[in-house]
Design an enzyme around this catalytic site. Sequence first.
Site, PDB file in Angstrom:
ATOM      1  N   HIS A  14       0.796  -1.228   0.000  1.00 15.66           N
ATOM      2  CA  HIS A  14       0.000   0.000   0.000  1.00 15.66           C
ATOM      3  C   HIS A  14       0.828   1.277   0.000  1.00 15.66           C
ATOM      4  O   HIS A  14       0.277   2.372  -0.070  1.00 15.66           O
ATOM      5  CB  HIS A  14      -0.928   0.017   1.214  1.00 15.66           C
ATOM      6  CG  HIS A  14      -0.186   0.275   2.505  1.00 15.66           C
ATOM      7  ND1 HIS A  14       0.553  -0.705   3.116  1.00 15.66           N
ATOM      8  CD2 HIS A  14      -0.048   1.390   3.248  1.00 15.66           C
ATOM      9  CE1 HIS A  14       1.106  -0.189   4.209  1.00 15.66           C
ATOM     10  NE2 HIS A  14       0.764   1.082   4.309  1.00 15.66           N
TER      11      HIS A  14
HETATM   12  C1  UD1 Z   1      -1.993   5.296   6.066  1.00 13.75           C
HETATM   13  C2  UD1 Z   1      -0.673   5.733   6.700  1.00 13.75           C
HETATM   14  C3  UD1 Z   1       0.377   4.657   6.519  1.00 13.75           C
HETATM   15  C4  UD1 Z   1      -0.104   3.323   7.023  1.00 13.75           C
HETATM   16  C5  UD1 Z   1      -1.432   3.004   6.329  1.00 13.75           C
HETATM   17  C6  UD1 Z   1      -1.998   1.688   6.783  1.00 13.75           C
HETATM   18  C7  UD1 Z   1      -0.168   8.126   6.615  1.00 13.75           C
HETATM   19  C8  UD1 Z   1       0.646   9.144   5.945  1.00 13.75           C
HETATM   20  N1  UD1 Z   1      -0.169   6.926   6.041  1.00 13.75           N
HETATM   21  O1  UD1 Z   1      -1.806   5.203   4.674  1.00 13.75           O
HETATM   22  O2  UD1 Z   1       1.537   5.013   7.245  1.00 13.75           O
HETATM   23  O3  UD1 Z   1       0.855   2.335   6.775  1.00 13.75           O
HETATM   24  O4  UD1 Z   1      -2.356   4.043   6.627  1.00 13.75           O
HETATM   25  O5  UD1 Z   1      -3.139   1.386   6.064  1.00 13.75           O
HETATM   26  O6  UD1 Z   1      -0.774   8.396   7.612  1.00 13.75           O
HETATM   27  N2  UD1 Z   1      -9.360   4.890   2.390  1.00 13.75           N
HETATM   28  C9  UD1 Z   1     -10.603   4.325   2.301  1.00 13.75           C
HETATM   29  N3  UD1 Z   1     -11.118   3.771   3.438  1.00 13.75           N
HETATM   30  C10 UD1 Z   1     -10.456   3.756   4.613  1.00 13.75           C
HETATM   31  C11 UD1 Z   1      -9.174   4.301   4.667  1.00 13.75           C
HETATM   32  C12 UD1 Z   1      -8.634   4.880   3.547  1.00 13.75           C
HETATM   33  O7  UD1 Z   1     -11.231   4.335   1.253  1.00 13.75           O
HETATM   34  O8  UD1 Z   1     -11.003   3.249   5.607  1.00 13.75           O
HETATM   35  C13 UD1 Z   1      -8.783   5.574   1.217  1.00 13.75           C
HETATM   36  C14 UD1 Z   1      -8.617   7.058   1.521  1.00 13.75           C
HETATM   37  O9  UD1 Z   1      -9.788   7.769   1.255  1.00 13.75           O
HETATM   38  C15 UD1 Z   1      -7.495   7.437   0.610  1.00 13.75           C
HETATM   39  C16 UD1 Z   1      -6.646   6.178   0.594  1.00 13.75           C
HETATM   40  O10 UD1 Z   1      -7.475   5.104   0.985  1.00 13.75           O
HETATM   41  O11 UD1 Z   1      -7.941   7.717  -0.694  1.00 13.75           O
HETATM   42  C17 UD1 Z   1      -5.449   6.318   1.468  1.00 13.75           C
HETATM   43  O12 UD1 Z   1      -5.802   6.559   2.837  1.00 13.75           O
HETATM   44  P1  UD1 Z   1      -4.861   7.433   3.815  1.00 13.75           P
HETATM   45  O13 UD1 Z   1      -5.359   7.343   5.209  1.00 13.75           O
HETATM   46  O14 UD1 Z   1      -4.677   8.795   3.254  1.00 13.75           O
HETATM   47  O15 UD1 Z   1      -3.449   6.745   3.712  1.00 13.75           O
HETATM   48  P2  UD1 Z   1      -3.025   5.203   3.673  1.00 13.75           P
HETATM   49  O16 UD1 Z   1      -2.503   4.923   2.315  1.00 13.75           O
HETATM   50  O17 UD1 Z   1      -4.119   4.326   4.181  1.00 13.75           O
END
Ligand code: UD1
Length: 361
Positions: free
Chosen positions: A209
């Site tokens: 991821h």
């Molecule tokens: C975040 C953390 C990362 C961790 C990871 C574990 C930061 C910078 N990154 O990354 O260190 O390893 O979590 O998963 O804090 N999304 C959904 N549903 C959810 C969660 C996320 O659809 O429940 C989507 C968000 O809308 C976004 C993408 O996934 O478009 C990324 O989510 P985000 O929380 O920004 O970062 P992660 O890549 O999950």
Amino acid sequence: MKIFLIAGARPNFMKIAPIARAFDKHSRIKYKIIHTDQHYNQNMSNIFFEELGIRQPDYHLGAGGGTHAQQTAKIMTGFEEICENDKPDLVIVVGDVNSTLACSIVAKKMHIKVAHVEAGLRSFDLSMPEEINRIVTDSISDLFFLTEEQGMTNLLREGKTRDKLHFVGHVMIDNLFYQLEKLKKMDTNNFPTALFKQKHSKYGVVTLHRPSNVDNKEILETIFETFSKISEKLSLIFPIHPRTRKNMKNFNIKPGANIKLTEPLSYMEFLNLWKDAELALTDSGGLQEETTALGIPCLTIRENTERPITVTQGTNELMGTSSKKIQQAFEKIIAGNWKTGQKPQLWDGNAAERITALILR
Ligand code: UD1
């Protein structure tokens, strides 16, 4: 003593669970759980609270989605209001996600003490958002709880004084051992992945991821080509993160036939898979450590790690995205020639108790 325990993203939940359990044993500690909602899906958040036995958050900040700045700003604004009204004595942040950074800044500016659990880790790679989060959080924290000795070296080099640094072990490993005992008593035949496990006596697990791996079409394609080659010899199961799923769709990448994609899995269901796997292919920070704790071979699809003990003492090796390197390591693993590793010092299931004792002191 009034403490705020912060959790926002999936890897935070397994770290606050043992701390909350340890706090529950001490009437002097009154704590509240703040969920920033950085992760908000049922299978990225709620299911973890249920399975890990964490009580419902006292506050939700509703700060999921958006860019890093939007997300961080939303968390900061929401958290400031809660601190204003509820005035904690101490804010505990865990790990290195945007919620960790946002809440530590807010607390510190309001003259509230900040404790960082999993402090001192450094990848020395500033292109990783987590590295920025780690450095900023550590630069303003008052108390540092460390998972490995290298963290001590890093923080001393950054000018921290020894009396603030506490090598306590790893709360995530506390959680792993605790849940492993629970898993032994569960009927895992009801898990949606039970059939996969029954059908494949040997298999590998994949998680991926990191933006550096999944946000670029060519890199993601190369990684999938490598996984496809591996899957010709060993079936792979890949619970897919929302970020990765989105990008695979945008880049029109299809997995190989022997790679089973699933929705993100609950903690127990994923543990039930990886604990018996031949190997893990991953770019996760946590899984590098968890596989080391149970002695499962781990190939990390990254050039660096902020958790070097998993390589020097554990079962982990860094692969970058080199197809050749990954395939060679894979051959070594299935031939039974991989290092067995050892469990790092203090990864014994008692880190949260040590943290609680230090806070009470
Ligand atoms: C975040 C953390 C990362 C961790 C990871 C574990 C930061 C910078 N990154 O990354 O260190 O390893 O979590 O998963 O804090 N999304 C959904 N549903 C959810 C969660 C996320 O659809 O429940 C989507 C968000 O809308 C976004 C993408 O996934 O478009 C990324 O989510 P985000 O929380 O920004 O970062 P992660 O890549 O999950």
